[in-house]
Design a protein around this motif. Structure first.
Motif, short mmCIF file in Angstrom:
data_model
loop_
_atom_site.label_atom_id
_atom_site.label_comp_id
_atom_site.label_asym_id
_atom_site.label_seq_id
_atom_site.Cartn_x
_atom_site.Cartn_y
_atom_site.Cartn_z
N PRO A 1 -14.93 2.73 4.03
CA PRO A 1 -13.52 2.86 4.45
C PRO A 1 -12.90 1.50 4.78
CG PRO A 1 -14.85 4.57 5.46
CD PRO A 1 -15.81 3.65 4.79
N THR B 1 -17.58 8.31 -0.76
CA THR B 1 -17.32 8.79 0.61
C THR B 1 -17.20 10.31 0.64
OG1 THR B 1 -16.13 6.72 1.07
CG2 THR B 1 -15.78 8.55 2.57
N HIS B 2 -16.52 10.84 -0.35
CA HIS B 2 -16.36 12.29 -0.44
C HIS B 2 -17.71 12.96 -0.68
CE1 HIS B 2 -14.51 16.14 -1.28
NE2 HIS B 2 -15.20 16.19 -2.43
N TRP B 3 -18.58 12.31 -1.46
CA TRP B 3 -19.90 12.90 -1.75
C TRP B 3 -20.70 13.10 -0.48
CZ3 TRP B 3 -24.73 10.94 -0.71
CH2 TRP B 3 -25.83 11.61 -1.29
N ARG B 4 -20.67 12.12 0.46
CA ARG B 4 -21.46 12.28 1.68
C ARG B 4 -20.91 13.39 2.57
NH1 ARG B 4 -22.92 7.58 6.05
NH2 ARG B 4 -20.68 7.73 6.46
N LYS B 5 -19.60 13.55 2.53
CA LYS B 5 -19.02 14.61 3.36
C LYS B 5 -19.43 15.98 2.88
CE LYS B 5 -14.89 11.97 4.69
NZ LYS B 5 -13.41 11.90 4.60
N THR B 6 -19.67 16.09 1.60
CA THR B 6 -19.95 17.42 1.02
C THR B 6 -21.43 17.64 0.73
OG1 THR B 6 -19.52 16.57 -1.22
CG2 THR B 6 -17.67 17.56 -0.01
N THR B 7 -22.25 16.62 0.97
CA THR B 7 -23.68 16.73 0.61
C THR B 7 -24.52 16.43 1.84
OG1 THR B 7 -23.16 15.97 -1.62
CG2 THR B 7 -25.48 15.95 -0.96
N GLN C 1 -14.07 5.98 -3.09
CA GLN C 1 -13.62 7.22 -2.46
C GLN C 1 -14.49 8.39 -2.87
OE1 GLN C 1 -9.57 7.26 -3.73
NE2 GLN C 1 -8.87 5.79 -2.16
N ALA C 2 -14.94 8.41 -4.13
CA ALA C 2 -15.82 9.48 -4.59
C ALA C 2 -17.13 9.45 -3.83
CB ALA C 2 -16.07 9.34 -6.10
N THR D 1 -22.13 9.32 -9.47
CA THR D 1 -21.79 8.86 -8.13
C THR D 1 -23.03 8.44 -7.36
OG1 THR D 1 -19.87 10.34 -8.10
CG2 THR D 1 -20.64 9.48 -5.98
#
Length: 901
Positions: free
Chosen positions: A815, A892-898, A889-890, A786
Motif C-alpha cells: 500500500p 493485496t486483494h489476493w491476501r485478503k481473500t486467501t 493491487q491484485a 499473482t
C-alpha cells in the motif's frame, strides 16, 4: 694513429738505416772502450814497475820514501794513492787518500802482484822483496798504487758523443734524400686524388692526367676507361629513371584512387565492427538477466526433495547455465577489448591471495579428476603490488581451468618467479604446468586466435569457445607482459605469462614467526610435499616429511609437536595406526579434497584432528597454526576446530533480502547483525566487533559505495572485509565497487555455494553447507500469475516459514509503495519513480509473485532505456505503470481473500 704515405715511406726507409747505424756505433764503441782500457792498464803496469825498480836499486830512508810518494802523485794525474806496506801489513809510507781501502791482510812476499777495482778506481799491489834500509838491513815490502778511472771515462764519453753526432748526421742526410724522392713519387698520386674529388661532385667528363712513371701512367689509362664506361651507364640510368618516374606517377594516381576506396571500406568495416561489439555487449547483458534467474531457481530446486532423475535434470540445467554464463562473459570482455574500452584498475594486489583464490575456486573441478593443484611462490617474490587483481585472476583462471580441462591424471603446478625488476617495478613470471594431452607444433599455431582451438575435435570433446587465451593475451599485454607456452604432445603443456607491476610501498611485508618446533608432514605426493614444506618452514623450526604412516610412527612420532596429514591413504580409518595417532595427543591437521565426504566423522575417532580443504592458502594454514598454540607456547586443548564464532553484518533496505541472507548465515552457525540503512550500518560498525559485512549497493539515504568509503576513512586500521551485494554484473560495475574499497562482490539472487565460498575466502574458516531441507507438501493453492507458492518455496531454499515471511513482508509494504509510485508518476519525478520501482522489483525476485515481478521488470527497463530529458517518457511508460499498479493491487486483494497462514 693513421699516417700519410710520405710519413710511412720515411719510417720504412729510415728505420733500417737507424738500426744499422746504431749497431755499427755499438761495435765501434765496444772496440774503442776496450782499447782505452787496455792502454790504461799497460800504462799503469809500466808506472808501477818503474817505481818498483827504483825502490829496489837504492837504500831509502823514511823521508826519502815520503818524498818519492809525493813526487809520484805530483807527476801522474791518474795516481790518487801511493803506499808502502811491510810484510805484516803495517803502513811504512803513504800519500793520497787519508784512509785507503785495501783488501790486503798480511801479504805473502812470495805472492803474485794484486790488481783490483774499487770506487771506480783501479789499484795495483806488487811485492818488493829486497829493499835496503840505511842501516844495511833487508826488508820485504808491498808497493800499492791506486789509479783513478776519470780520464778513461772522459775519453769514452768523447768517443760516444762523436759516434752519436755521426749517426744523427747520417740520418739527416738520409731523410733529406728520401724526402726528395718521395715528393717526386707522390705528385702523380695527389693529382689523381684531386681528380677523384672533383669526380665525386658529378663531373664525369674529367680524366686522370698522365705521369712519367710507368705504373702511374697505366693506372691513369685504366681509370679513364672506367670513367668512360661509367659515364655511358649513367646516361642510360637517367633515361631509365625518367621512364620509371612517369610510370610511378601513373601508379600513384591509381593507388590514390584505391586508397580512397579502401578508406571508405575501412570506415564501413570499423563502424560495422563497432555496431557488432555494441550488439554483442547489449545482447549478452540482456541474456544475463534471465540467465541469473535460471541459475538461481536451478540452485534452489537442487536443494528440494527431488527424485534421482529430477536431480540429474536440474544438475544438467546448472551445468548448461554455467557454460552459457562463461561464454557470455568472454563475449563481453572480447567486445570491450575490440572497442578499446577495457581499462585496467590500479588497486592493491596480493600475489599470494590471487594465486590461491583461483586454485581454491577451481579445486572442485580438479578434485573430480583427482588432480593435485600445487602453487609454488619463490621466496624472492614480493607479495604486494598495485594492479588489477580481477583481471590478473581472470588470466590465471583461464590457464588453470584449461589445464584441468585437458588433464585426466597427474598434477597442475603453478609457479611464480621474479624475472627482473628495480625498486619501483617488478617483472613476474607465472607458469601453469600440466600433465595433460599436450599439443604438437602444427596444433599450437592455432592458439591465441579468436574462436579457434588447437584441434577442431577439441571443442566437441572438451567444450569451450576459444576466447579464453585471446582475452588473456590482450590482458597480459596491457599489463606490460607477454604470454606463451611450451608443449609436448602426450606429455603435457606449460603456459606462462609475465606481468610488470609496481610494488605497493604502503604495504609492509608480513614477518613470519616460529610458532611450532618440530612438525611432521605425512604425504606420498612429492609435489604437494614440496609446497607444504616450503610454507610450513615459515612457522616451524623443522619440518620432517614421511611417506608412510608406519614410517612416521616408527621414526618421527617421539619428537613431533604437530602433524600435517594428507588424507590420501585408503586405510585412514584402520585401527592399525589411527589409535596410535590418538595416543600421541598432538594436533593433527588433515588435508583433504572437496570430494572426501567420508572424513566428516573423523574428529569423532581422532579428537585432535582439524580438517582443512586442499589447496590450503598459507594465510589459512598460518591462522590454524596460531590458534592451536597459545601465546605462552602451551598447546591449546585438543577439540575439533569448527570456527563458527563469527559476527557478520548484513546491510540491505529490502526486508525480504535482509531476512533471506540472515537466514542463510544463521543456518551456518554465524551470529548475524542486520541494518536496513547505511547510517544504521555505520552505527553498528562503530560499536560492534565485526568479522565481515555484506553491503547492498543501492540504498535510499546512503548507498553502499558511500558507506564503504566512510568506513575506510573512519577506520583505516581495521581490516574488515566488505562484500558488495549487487544485481549488476558488468565488468565496469565490478571495478567501480573494488575501487571504492569493497573487497569482493556477490550477484543477486544469492546462491548458498557462492555464499560459503566467500565466507571461506575472507574468514579463513571451513564451513559445511547445511543438508537439503526436506520439503513438506505445499498447501493446496491454485497456481496463478499473482502468487505461485511452490516457486516461493523454492526461492526460500525449501524453508516454508521463510517463504511465508518474505511474502508477507512484500505484501505489507505494497500500500505504501502504491501511493509512492502514483505520486511520483503524477508529479513527473523520474528518479523517485525509478527508486520505488527498483525497490519493489528487488523484493519480488525472492517471492513467488511472477505477475508483479514481470510488470516491475518491464517498467524498470522502460524507465532506464528512455530519454531522461524528454517529456515523451511519461506517455511511453504510462501503460507499464498502470500494469504494475494493477499487479500490486491484485496481490493485496489476493491476501485478503486467501488464507495464507
Amino acid at each position: 694513429m693513421r699516417y700519410n704515405l710520405q710519413t710511412r715511406l720515411l719510417i720504412v726507409t729510415l728505420t733500417p738505416i737507424l738500426l744499422m747505424s746504431v749497431l755499427a756505433a755499438a761495435l765501434y764503441l765496444h772496440e774503442r772502450f776496450s782499447d782505452l782500457a787496455t792502454t790504461a792498464d799497460a800504462q799503469h803496469e809500466l808506472l808501477i814497475e818503474h817505481y818498483r825498480l827504483r825502490l829496489l836499486s837504492d837504500a831509502w830512508t823514511d823521508s826519502e820514501l815520503n818524498r818519492l810518494s809525493e813526487n809520484a802523485l805530483d807527476h801522474d794525474d791518474d795516481l790518487v794513492d801511493f803506499s808502502l806496506l811491510d810484510a805484516y801489513g803495517n803502513m811504512v809510507t803513504h800519500s793520497g787518500h787519508p784512509t785507503p781501502a785495501w783488501p790486503l791482510k798480511t801479504p805473502n812476499l812470495q805472492g803474485e802482484p794484486w790488481h783490483w777495482i774499487h770506487r771506480n778506481n783501479q789499484a795495483w799491489a806488487v811485492p818488493i822483496e829486497h829493499l835496503h834500509s840505511p842501516a844495511g838491513q833487508q826488508q820485504g815490502l808491498w808497493l800499492v798504487m791506486d789509479f783513478s778511472s776519470t780520464s778513461i771515462r772522459l775519453q769514452q764519453y768523447e768517443t760516444a758523443f762523436s759516434a752519436l753526432i755521426l749517426i744523427c748526421l747520417g740520418l739527416g742526410l738520409s731523410a733529406i734524400f728520401v724526402l726528395s724522392q718521395t715528393r717526386r713519387l707522390l705528385v702523380p698520386l695527389r693529382r689523381i686524388q684531386e681528380t677523384a674529388t672533383r669526380l665525386r661532385g658529378g663531373h664525369l667528363d674529367l680524366r686522370f692526367p698522365g705521369s712519367h712513371a710507368h705504373e702511374f701512367s697505366e693506372l691513369g689509362i685504366n681509370l679513364n676507361r672506367m670513367l668512360e664506361t661509367l659515364q655511358a651507364e649513367v646516361e642510360d640510368l637517367k633515361q631509365t629513371m625518367t621512364q620509371t618516374h612517369e610510370d610511378l606517377q601513373s601508379t600513384l594516381e591509381s593507388m590514390e584512387v584505391q586508397n580512397i576506396e579502401l578508406s571508405l571500406a575501412r570506415k564501413e568495416a570499423v563502424e560495422g565492427n563497432r555496431i557488432k561489439s555494441e550488439f554483442l555487449a547489449n545482447i549478452s547483458h540482456e541474456i544475463r538477466t534471465p540467465l541469473n534467474g535460471i541459475m538461481g531457481f536451478a540452485n534452489l530446486l537442487s536443494r528440494s526433495a527431488l527424485s534421482p532423475r529430477q536431480l540429474d535434470h536440474v544438475q544438467t540445467i546448472q551445468k548448461s547455465a554455467n557454460s552459457l554464463l562463461a561464454i557470455i562473459n568472454d563475449v563481453l570482455d572480447l567486445s570491450k577489448i575490440e572497442a578499446g574500452k577495457l581499462v585496467l584498475d590500479k588497486a592493491p594486489l596480493n600475489i599470494e591471495d590471487c594465486i590461491f583464490d583461483v586454485i581454491t575456486m577451481l579445486a572442485p573441478l580438479g578434485d573430480l579428476k583427482q588432480l593435485t593443484q600445487i602453487a609454488l611462490i619463490y621466496d624472492d617474490v614480493p607479495r604486494h603490488y598495485l594492479g588489477d587483481p580481477l583481471r590478473f585472476k581472470q588470466v590465471l583462471t583461464n590457464l588453470v581451468s584449461n589445464a584441468i580441462k585437458f588433464t585426466d591424471k597427474g598434477d597442475i603446478t603453478i609457479r611464480v618467479m621474479l624475472e627482473d625488476g628495480d625498486r619501483q617495478e617488478k617483472t613476474l613470471r607465472i607458469s601453469v604446468s600440466d600433465t595433460g594431452i599436450g599439443m604438437d607444433n602444427k596444433s599450437s599455431r592455432e592458439l591465441f586466435r579468436a574462436f579457434t582451438q588447437a584441434d577442431a575435435s577439441t571443442s566437441r570433446k572438451y567444450g569451450g569457445t576459444g576466447l579464453g587465451l585471446v582475452i588473456s593475451k590482450h590482458l597480459v599485454e596491457q599489463m606490460g607482459g607477454e604470454i606463451s607456452f611450451e608443449s609436448i604432445a602426450g606429455e603435457g603443456s606449460t603456459f606462462w605469462f609475465t606481468v610488470r607491476l609496481p610494488e605497493d610501498s604502503l604495504q609492509t611485508p608480513p614477518t613470519d614467526h616460529v610458532i611450532w618446533g618440530s612438525a611432521a608432514l605425512l604425504t606420498p605426493h612429492d609435489g604437494l610435499a614440496q609446497m607444504l614444506q616450503h610454507y610450513l618452514g615459515r612457522w616451524c623450526q623443522s619440518v620432517a616429511r614421511y611417506t608412510e604412516p608406519d614410517q612416521f610412527l616408527r621414526e618421527g612420532a617421539h619428537n613431533t609437536e604437530i602433524l600435517v596429514l594428507h588424507a590420501i591413504y585408503s586405510d585412514l580409518y584402520q585401527t592399525s595406526w589411527l589409535p596410535s595417532l590418538r595416543r600421541l595427543n598432538i594436533p593433527v591437521i588433515v588435508l583433504h579434497t572437496s570430494t572426501d565426504q567420508h572424513l566428516e566423522n573423523l574428529p569423532e575417532q581422532l579428537p585432535q584432528a582439524h580438517l582443512l580443504t586442499l589447496p590450503v592458502p598459507p594465510l589459512k594454514l598460518s591462522s590454524l597454526l596460531q590458534q592451536l598454540r597459545q601465546p605462552d607456547g602451551r598447546q591449546l586443548s585438543l577439540i575439533p576446530y569448527l570456527g563458527y564464532d563469527l559476527r557478520i553484518l548484513v546491510v540491505d533496505d529490502h526486508p525480504a533480502n535482509l531476512k533471506l541472507v540472515a537466514t542463510l548465515l544463521e543456518d551456518l552457525g554465524i551470529t548475524v547483525l542486520t541494518a536496513d540503512r547505511g547510517r544504521a550500518a555505520l552505527e553498528l560498525v562503530a560499536r560492534e566487533q565485526l568479522d565481515l559485512i555484506f553491503m547492498d549497493v543501492q540504498m535510499p539515504d546512503m548507498n553502499g559505495l558511500e558507506v564503504t568509503i566512510t568506513i575506510r576513512n573512519l577506520y583505516p586500521e581495521r581490516h574488515l572485509p566488505i562484500i558488495a551485494l549487487t544485481a549488476h554484473a558488468m565488468a565496469g560495475e565490478r571495478e567501480k565497487l573494488l575501487q571504492a574499497g569493497m573487497n569482493d562482490y556477490m550477484t543477486k539472487p544469492l546462491q548458498e555455494a557462492q555464499l560459503v565460498y566467500i565466507l571461506q575466502k575472507w574468514t579463513g574458516q571451513t564451513f559445511k553447507s547445511p543438508d537439503p531441507i526436506q520439503q513438506e507438501p505445499p498447501e493446496t493453492v491454485s497456481k496463478n500469475d499473482t502468487v505461485d507458492m511452490q516457486e516461493g518455496l523454492r526461492l526460500a531454499g525449501g524453508r516454508k516459514d521463510l517463504a511465508r515471511d518474505m511474502l508477507n513482508l512484500l505484501i505489507d509494504g505494497l500500500p505504501q509503495e502504491i501511493e509512492a509510485i502514483q505520486n511520483a508518476f503524477s508529479q513527473r519525478q523520474r528518479s523517485t519513480l525509478l527508486d520505488r520501482v527498483h525497490y519493489v522489483h528487488g523484493a519480488s525476485r525472492y517471492c513467488g509473485v511472477p505477475a508483479l515481478r514481470q510488470a516491475a521488470d518491464m517498467l524498470e527497463t522502460g524507465i532506464k532505456q528512455s530519454d531522461a530529458e524528454s517529456d515523451a517518457i511519461w506517455f511511453e511508460i504510462e501503460a507499464a505503470v498502470q500494469n504494475m499498479l494493477a499487479a500490486m493491487q491484485a496481490l493485496t486483494h489476493w491476501r485478503k481473500t486467501t488464507k495464507t497462514n
